[in-house]
Enzyme design. Structure first.
Site, mmCIF file in Angstrom:
data_model
loop_
_atom_site.group_PDB
_atom_site.id
_atom_site.type_symbol
_atom_site.label_atom_id
_atom_site.label_comp_id
_atom_site.label_asym_id
_atom_site.label_seq_id
_atom_site.Cartn_x
_atom_site.Cartn_y
_atom_site.Cartn_z
ATOM 1 N N GLY A 1 0.839 -1.301 0.034
ATOM 2 C CA GLY A 1 -0.035 0.110 0.039
ATOM 3 C C GLY A 1 0.949 1.393 -0.023
ATOM 4 O O GLY A 1 2.141 1.234 0.399
ATOM 5 N N PRO A 2 0.328 2.215 -0.294
ATOM 6 C CA PRO A 2 1.217 3.737 -0.514
ATOM 7 C C PRO A 2 1.545 4.041 0.928
ATOM 8 O O PRO A 2 0.976 3.507 1.907
ATOM 9 C CB PRO A 2 0.307 4.715 -1.141
ATOM 10 C CG PRO A 2 -0.929 3.757 -1.612
ATOM 11 C CD PRO A 2 -1.029 2.719 -0.930
ATOM 12 N N SER A 3 2.614 5.107 0.767
ATOM 13 C CA SER A 3 2.900 5.654 2.069
ATOM 14 C C SER A 3 1.875 5.997 3.178
ATOM 15 O O SER A 3 0.927 6.732 2.307
ATOM 16 C CB SER A 3 4.013 6.688 1.884
ATOM 17 O OG SER A 3 4.486 7.199 2.934
ATOM 18 N N GLY A 4 1.684 6.018 4.352
ATOM 19 C CA GLY A 4 0.797 6.394 5.238
ATOM 20 C C GLY A 4 -0.621 5.446 5.192
ATOM 21 O O GLY A 4 -1.531 5.766 5.794
ATOM 22 N N ALA A 5 -0.611 4.410 4.567
ATOM 23 C CA ALA A 5 -1.674 3.569 4.476
ATOM 24 C C ALA A 5 -2.137 2.891 5.821
ATOM 25 O O ALA A 5 -3.106 2.410 6.085
ATOM 26 C CB ALA A 5 -1.771 2.755 3.134
ATOM 27 N N GLY A 6 -1.015 2.575 6.424
ATOM 28 C CA GLY A 6 -1.099 1.924 7.685
ATOM 29 C C GLY A 6 -0.401 0.495 7.664
ATOM 30 O O GLY A 6 -0.716 -0.290 8.684
ATOM 31 N N THR B 1 2.794 -0.309 8.580
ATOM 32 C CA THR B 1 3.651 -0.485 9.594
ATOM 33 C C THR B 1 3.020 -0.736 10.726
ATOM 34 O O THR B 1 3.378 -1.540 11.683
ATOM 35 C CB THR B 1 4.513 0.706 9.925
ATOM 36 O OG1 THR B 1 5.678 0.969 8.807
ATOM 37 C CG2 THR B 1 5.595 0.616 10.944
ATOM 38 N N SER C 1 5.921 -1.779 -2.448
ATOM 39 C CA SER C 1 5.792 -2.538 -3.675
ATOM 40 C C SER C 1 4.802 -2.290 -4.650
ATOM 41 O O SER C 1 3.734 -2.683 -4.581
ATOM 42 C CB SER C 1 5.647 -4.238 -3.106
ATOM 43 O OG SER C 1 4.516 -4.272 -2.176
#
Length: 180
Positions: free
Chosen positions: A16-21, A23, A90
């Site tokens: 998923g894109p950056s900030g999607a959750g 981590t 990815s």
């Protein structure tokens, strides 16, 4: 706590894109699986990049090379009975499909959040830079992100709690026979 060994591990691939959750889900999922007694390793794309090759850029070729290394690491862990949780943007379907074929026991999890939510979260300040025109090609903003077509699990982190997301992934792992 008693350690439970899996004959063969598996890989949970969070995309998923950056900030999607990704981590947040990776950390919560690892904690839950460890509480269940399993051996777990998080392969965080940012950490691996920063540790092994901080000078690597973000061209398509550089991203694919980075992804290939993470795929290899996940494959080694999985075949040795470890649950590998990969947290990696990815952006390319072909790379994720390569990961699926190479690793074997594989759960693709599409971690989704609407653009406005990701901009609001902006954990690395990347969207702010992109909005100011300081960076170009931010994945999921003005850069390519190819959404998964048939992920095993899709979560919407703007509507679900991390605990609900964790339970969906564990349920899928059981359905697929990866967990007893």
């Amino acid at each position: 706590m008693e350690q439970r060994n899996l004959e063969k591990g598996f890989t949970v691939w969070l995309t998923g894109p950056s900030g999607a959750g990704k981590t947040t889900l990776a950390v919560k999922l690892a904690k839950r699986l460890r509480e269940m007694g399993y051996r777990v390793e998080i392969l965080d794309g940012d950490t691996i990049r920063k540790t092994l090759y901080p000078e690597l850029g973000f061209s398509k070729e550089a991203r694919e090379m980075h992804n290939r290394i993470v795929i290899h690491m996940a494959k080694l862990l999985s075949r040795n009975g470890v649950i590998a949780i990969v947290s990696l943007i990815s952006p390319y379907r072909a790379v994720r499909e390569h990961a699926r074929k190479e690793i074997g026991n594989f759960i693709e999890v599409y971690v989704y959040a609407p653009l406005e939510v990701r901009i609001q979260r902006d954990p690395k300040g990347l969207y702010a830079k992109a909005l100011r025109g300081e960076i170009k090609g931010l994945t999921g903003y003005d850069g390519v992100y190819e959404e998964p077509e048939n992920p095993e699990v899709k979560v919407d982190s703007s509507k679900m709690t991390p605990e609900e997301e964790v339970e969906l992934v564990i349920q899928k792992a059981k359905e697929l026979g990866y967990l007893p």
